[in-house]
Motif scaffolding. Structure first.
Motif, short mmCIF file in Angstrom:
data_model
loop_
_atom_site.label_atom_id
_atom_site.label_comp_id
_atom_site.label_asym_id
_atom_site.label_seq_id
_atom_site.Cartn_x
_atom_site.Cartn_y
_atom_site.Cartn_z
N MET A 1 33.89 29.53 31.16
CA MET A 1 32.91 30.84 29.92
C MET A 1 31.38 29.53 29.65
SD MET A 1 35.61 31.52 26.94
CE MET A 1 37.00 32.63 27.80
N GLN A 2 31.00 28.93 29.51
CA GLN A 2 29.93 28.07 29.58
C GLN A 2 29.54 26.74 30.62
OE1 GLN A 2 29.04 27.58 26.42
NE2 GLN A 2 30.76 28.55 25.70
N LEU A 3 30.17 26.64 31.27
CA LEU A 3 29.01 26.48 32.57
C LEU A 3 29.12 26.65 33.77
CD1 LEU A 3 30.25 22.49 32.46
CD2 LEU A 3 28.06 24.11 31.62
N GLY A 4 29.93 28.50 33.81
CA GLY A 4 29.97 29.49 34.91
C GLY A 4 30.87 28.59 36.26
N GLN A 5 31.82 27.44 36.20
CA GLN A 5 32.65 27.18 36.85
C GLN A 5 33.91 28.30 37.11
OE1 GLN A 5 33.93 23.64 36.82
NE2 GLN A 5 32.18 22.71 37.05
N SER A 6 34.17 29.04 38.31
CA SER A 6 35.23 29.29 38.61
C SER A 6 36.67 29.03 38.02
CB SER A 6 35.66 29.84 40.37
OG SER A 6 36.05 28.85 40.52
N THR A 7 37.51 29.85 38.18
CA THR A 7 38.43 28.95 37.51
C THR A 7 39.41 27.87 37.91
OG1 THR A 7 38.98 31.24 36.36
CG2 THR A 7 41.10 29.64 36.68
N ALA A 8 39.35 28.28 39.87
CA ALA A 8 40.06 27.51 39.99
C ALA A 8 39.11 26.18 39.91
CB ALA A 8 40.35 27.65 42.20
N GLU A 9 37.77 26.05 39.86
CA GLU A 9 37.00 25.12 40.24
C GLU A 9 37.29 24.52 39.18
OE1 GLU A 9 32.14 23.52 40.98
OE2 GLU A 9 32.89 25.91 40.82
N ILE B 1 38.78 23.77 30.62
CA ILE B 1 39.54 24.75 31.02
C ILE B 1 38.08 26.18 31.04
CG2 ILE B 1 40.30 26.53 32.49
CD1 ILE B 1 42.70 24.39 32.97
N SER B 2 38.59 26.55 29.77
CA SER B 2 37.84 27.47 29.25
C SER B 2 36.14 27.28 28.78
CB SER B 2 38.49 27.49 27.54
OG SER B 2 39.27 28.46 27.65
N PHE B 3 36.23 26.00 28.62
CA PHE B 3 34.37 24.90 28.52
C PHE B 3 34.36 25.74 29.52
CE2 PHE B 3 31.22 21.83 28.64
CZ PHE B 3 30.56 22.53 28.33
N LEU B 4 34.55 24.86 30.83
CA LEU B 4 33.92 24.67 32.14
C LEU B 4 33.68 26.52 32.90
CD1 LEU B 4 35.80 22.15 33.37
CD2 LEU B 4 33.67 21.88 32.91
N ILE C 1 47.02 16.50 21.36
CA ILE C 1 45.20 16.38 21.22
C ILE C 1 45.02 16.38 22.53
CG2 ILE C 1 42.95 14.61 20.62
CD1 ILE C 1 44.48 13.54 18.28
N PHE C 2 45.37 15.45 23.38
CA PHE C 2 45.39 15.50 25.03
C PHE C 2 45.28 16.48 25.46
CE2 PHE C 2 45.96 14.80 29.10
CZ PHE C 2 45.22 13.80 29.41
N TYR C 3 46.31 17.42 25.91
CA TYR C 3 46.61 18.55 26.00
C TYR C 3 45.62 20.03 25.28
CZ TYR C 3 50.43 16.31 28.84
OH TYR C 3 50.45 15.54 29.82
N GLY C 4 45.57 19.68 24.23
CA GLY C 4 44.61 20.58 23.88
C GLY C 4 43.36 20.64 24.21
N ILE C 5 42.87 19.40 24.44
CA ILE C 5 41.26 19.20 25.24
C ILE C 5 41.30 19.60 26.29
CG2 ILE C 5 40.12 16.95 25.95
CD1 ILE C 5 40.12 15.91 23.04
N ALA C 6 42.83 19.70 27.41
CA ALA C 6 42.61 19.84 28.19
C ALA C 6 42.72 20.96 28.60
CB ALA C 6 44.12 19.27 29.14
N SER C 7 43.47 21.89 27.76
CA SER C 7 43.70 23.88 27.82
C SER C 7 41.80 23.92 27.25
CB SER C 7 44.28 23.99 27.60
OG SER C 7 44.32 23.80 25.37
N ASN C 8 41.31 22.97 26.45
CA ASN C 8 39.87 23.70 26.20
C ASN C 8 39.13 23.36 26.56
OD1 ASN C 8 40.73 25.41 23.64
ND2 ASN C 8 40.59 23.04 22.46
#
Length: 115
Positions: free
Chosen positions: A73-81, A68-71, A59-66
């Motif tokens: 796609m939804q919040l518009g951050q760069s991949t590095a940020e 990044i996708s949320f930050l 669950i922990f690593y599943g949340i961590a990978s999701n």
């Protein structure tokens, strides 16, 4: 298993070899009995702990990978940020048990003085 003494007519059976664990009761408020076929401990408890530890990691690593996708796609951050924010979150989550352990240790040391 504990031996039971034979009962005379009208006498209740008593358990002579029962060892109760002091200060422990089960969910039905009965004293815990220490025996080979115990209600607590052993491999059944260990297997539950190992299973739940694996589920927690999944669950922990599943949340961590999701996250990044949320930050990204939804919040518009760069991949590095987004990766930097997830690393900060992961570091905080790994140090949180140490912080809470220290806090409870300090509370445990001061609790006799507070009463």
């Amino acid at each position: 298993m504990a031996a039971i003494t034979p009962a005379a007519a009208g006498e209740q059976l008593t358990d002579t070899n029962t060892i109760h664990v002091e200060g422990m009761v089960n969910i039905k408020e009965k004293k815990m009995v220490k025996s080979n076929n115990s209600e607590f401990g052993g491999w059944s408890s260990a297997s539950r702990i190992i299973f739940l530890g694996g589920v927690e990691s999944f669950i922990f690593y599943g949340i961590a990978s999701n996250l990044i996708s949320f930050l990204t796609m939804q919040l518009g951050q760069s991949t590095a940020e987004a990766a930097q924010n997830v690393n900060a979150w992961t570091g905080f989550m790994h140090t949180l048990p140490l912080l809470t352990g220290f806090i409870f240790y300090v509370i445990g040391q001061w609790s006799p003085l507070l009463l």
